[in-house]
Design a protein around this motif. Structure first.
Motif, PDB file in Angstrom:
ATOM      1  N   GLN A  92       0.828  -1.209   0.000  1.00 63.18           N
ATOM      2  CA  GLN A  92       0.000   0.000   0.000  1.00 63.18           C
ATOM      3  C   GLN A  92       0.861   1.257   0.000  1.00 63.18           C
ATOM      4  O   GLN A  92       0.520   2.257  -0.642  1.00 63.18           O
ATOM      5  N   GLN A 126       2.125   1.618  -3.440  1.00 66.41           N
ATOM      6  CA  GLN A 126       1.032   2.074  -4.299  1.00 66.41           C
ATOM      7  C   GLN A 126       0.935   3.595  -4.295  1.00 66.41           C
ATOM      8  O   GLN A 126       0.652   4.215  -5.332  1.00 66.41           O
ATOM      9  N   ARG A 127       1.188   4.203  -3.151  1.00 61.33           N
ATOM     10  CA  ARG A 127       1.157   5.671  -3.084  1.00 61.33           C
ATOM     11  C   ARG A 127       2.280   6.276  -3.930  1.00 61.33           C
ATOM     12  O   ARG A 127       2.136   7.385  -4.459  1.00 61.33           O
ATOM     13  N   LYS A 131      -2.323   1.106 -12.163  1.00 59.93           N
ATOM     14  CA  LYS A 131      -2.936   1.288 -10.851  1.00 59.93           C
ATOM     15  C   LYS A 131      -4.027   0.253 -10.596  1.00 59.93           C
ATOM     16  O   LYS A 131      -4.197  -0.217  -9.469  1.00 59.93           O
ATOM     17  N   MET A 149      -2.205  -2.878  -9.675  1.00 60.80           N
ATOM     18  CA  MET A 149      -1.668  -2.780  -8.323  1.00 60.80           C
ATOM     19  C   MET A 149      -2.774  -2.991  -7.291  1.00 60.80           C
ATOM     20  O   MET A 149      -2.572  -3.669  -6.273  1.00 60.80           O
ATOM     21  N   THR A 150      -3.940  -2.432  -7.536  1.00 56.81           N
ATOM     22  CA  THR A 150      -5.075  -2.604  -6.632  1.00 56.81           C
ATOM     23  C   THR A 150      -5.477  -4.073  -6.539  1.00 56.81           C
ATOM     24  O   THR A 150      -5.752  -4.593  -5.449  1.00 56.81           O
ATOM     25  N   ILE A 190      -2.913  -5.977  -4.417  1.00 57.53           N
ATOM     26  CA  ILE A 190      -3.066  -5.728  -2.984  1.00 57.53           C
ATOM     27  C   ILE A 190      -4.268  -6.485  -2.437  1.00 57.53           C
ATOM     28  O   ILE A 190      -4.247  -6.994  -1.309  1.00 57.53           O
TER      29      ILE A 190
END
Length: 391
Positions: free
Chosen positions: A189, A192-193, A302, A305-306, A309
């Protein structure tokens, strides 16, 4: 003992219980040590003001206990002392445990004992409520005192904290693996930022304060990412030294691989920032078409990536549909990269934008595509090593 002395014992127990978090924090990070110190300060300062008004405070709790209809908690001590002076035989039988079960003295003492128990509970409750009501206004002072008492060894310690694991002693290794799995999700996470930061950096005005701040923040996150990888990997290696099942050992090997892949994603995010620095130094500009295509690639990335996670958040119950969705997203990323690479050659030949713009543009696209590869590597590891748990 008298009721007021019993209340003093309760205050002493509040100080005594602070040793537990202090001992537990000795092997933790700076945040753990500061939390334990804050707990000690809270109780110590609370006891100081309570001792200044001790007897009135005891009387307040006696009044509250009577107001609740539980009697006066101070009468037990007086009653027993009076019994010793006036009826020594009954007193001796009482402490010898030889009084008949239905004796009136036993009934009276039972009622008074309940009153004392209720009074002490009320004393502890009121103490904490008043203490909290006072200390909540002094939070800022607490922070400064604790930071002064326990300074960070490095400036980075203020920003870098593992949430679920620490460098302390390990006990149940199988349970520690579960904590490390949670920490991996937190790690992902955080990375991810970094993807969002990299995208914002692409659209930041060159040589502006916003660009400099974003670049510095991204660089800081990359350094923290490196440290998190090392901390988690070291923790997993210590877990491996304990008593583990074969499945546990396989899980640790898989998790070490996942942590490495996540760190590679962070490296690519900072790699994108360095490409933008080179572009800025070369005085190259991007067209609206280039920005649009980069944004499309970021969008795909993105989403991937989501999904990753989501799988990481519960690897024991990784769903087949989520794994398939991740593979489909990886194909979309690869197809888009191939399409943009072909179009880039045509656009340069047709003078849509300069050759050097196309070079930096493709460097960013390739960097983003690499992130997609690292993401799917994590998904592969989850599929291969946690497969039997997939629903």
């Amino acid at each position: 003992i008298s009721f007021d002395l019993a209340c003093a014992v309760v205050l002493g127990s509040n100080i005594g219980t602070t040793i537990t978090p202090l001992l537990a924090s000795m092997s933790g990070n700076v945040a753990a040590k500061r939390t334990a110190m804050g707990h000690l300060l809270f109780n110590t300062l609370g006891i100081i003001w309570t001792l200044c008004v001790f007897y009135p405070f005891v009387n307040l709790n006696v009044w509250i206990t009577e107001a609740f209809g539980q009697g006066n908690p101070e009468t037990l001590f007086t009653y027993v002392n009076t019994l010793e002076d006036t009826q020594p035989d009954i007193y001796n039988q009482l402490f010898a445990g030889s009084l008949p079960a239905g004796h009136e003295v036993l009934a009276k003492i039972a009622m008074m004992q309940f009153s004392v128990s209720f009074g002490l509970s009320m004393f502890h409750t009121v103490f904490n409520l008043i203490n909290l009501s006072i200390m909540i206004w002094l939070t800022g002072m607490y922070v400064k005192i604790v930071e002064k008492l326990i300074p960070a060894k490095h400036k980075e310690d203020e920003e870098f904290q593992l949430k679920f694991i620490s460098a302390g002693l390990l006990s149940a290794s199988e349970l520690n693996i579960a904590q490390a799995e949670k920490e991996m999700t937190v790690y992902a996470q955080r990375v991810q930022r970094m993807i969002d930061m990299a995208e914002n950096l692409v659209h930041s005005k060159e040589k502006s304060e916003e660009f400099s701040q974003l670049f510095s923040r991204l660089e800081k996150y990359e350094e923290i990412s490196d440290r998190m990888e090392i901390e988690i990997a070291n923790y997993l290696n210590r877990c491996a030294e304990g008593r583990l099942s074969n499945e546990g050992k396989l899980h640790i090997a898989a998790m070490l691989n996942i942590v490495s892949e996540i760190e590679s994603i962070a490296d690519c995010c900072f790699g994108c920032a360095k490409i933008l620095i080179r572009k800025q130094e070369s005085g190259v500009d991007f067209t609206e078409l280039i920005y649009k295509n980069i944004d499309t690639m970021f969008g795909y990335l993105k989403e991937a990536m989501t999904d990753m996670i989501e799988l990481l958040s519960d690897v024991e119950k990784a769903r087949e549909v989520a794994i398939i969705r991740s593979y489909n997203k990886e194909r979309e990323i690869n197809n888009l990269r191939n399409q943009l690479r072909t179009n880039n050659v045509e656009n340069i030949n047709n003078k849509v934008y300069e050759y050097q713009s196309g070079i930096y543009y493709m460097d960013i696209i390739n960097d983003l595509e690499k992130m997609g590869d690292y993401i799917i590597n994590v998904v592969d590891t989850i599929r291969d090593h946690f497969r039997k748990h997939v629903a």
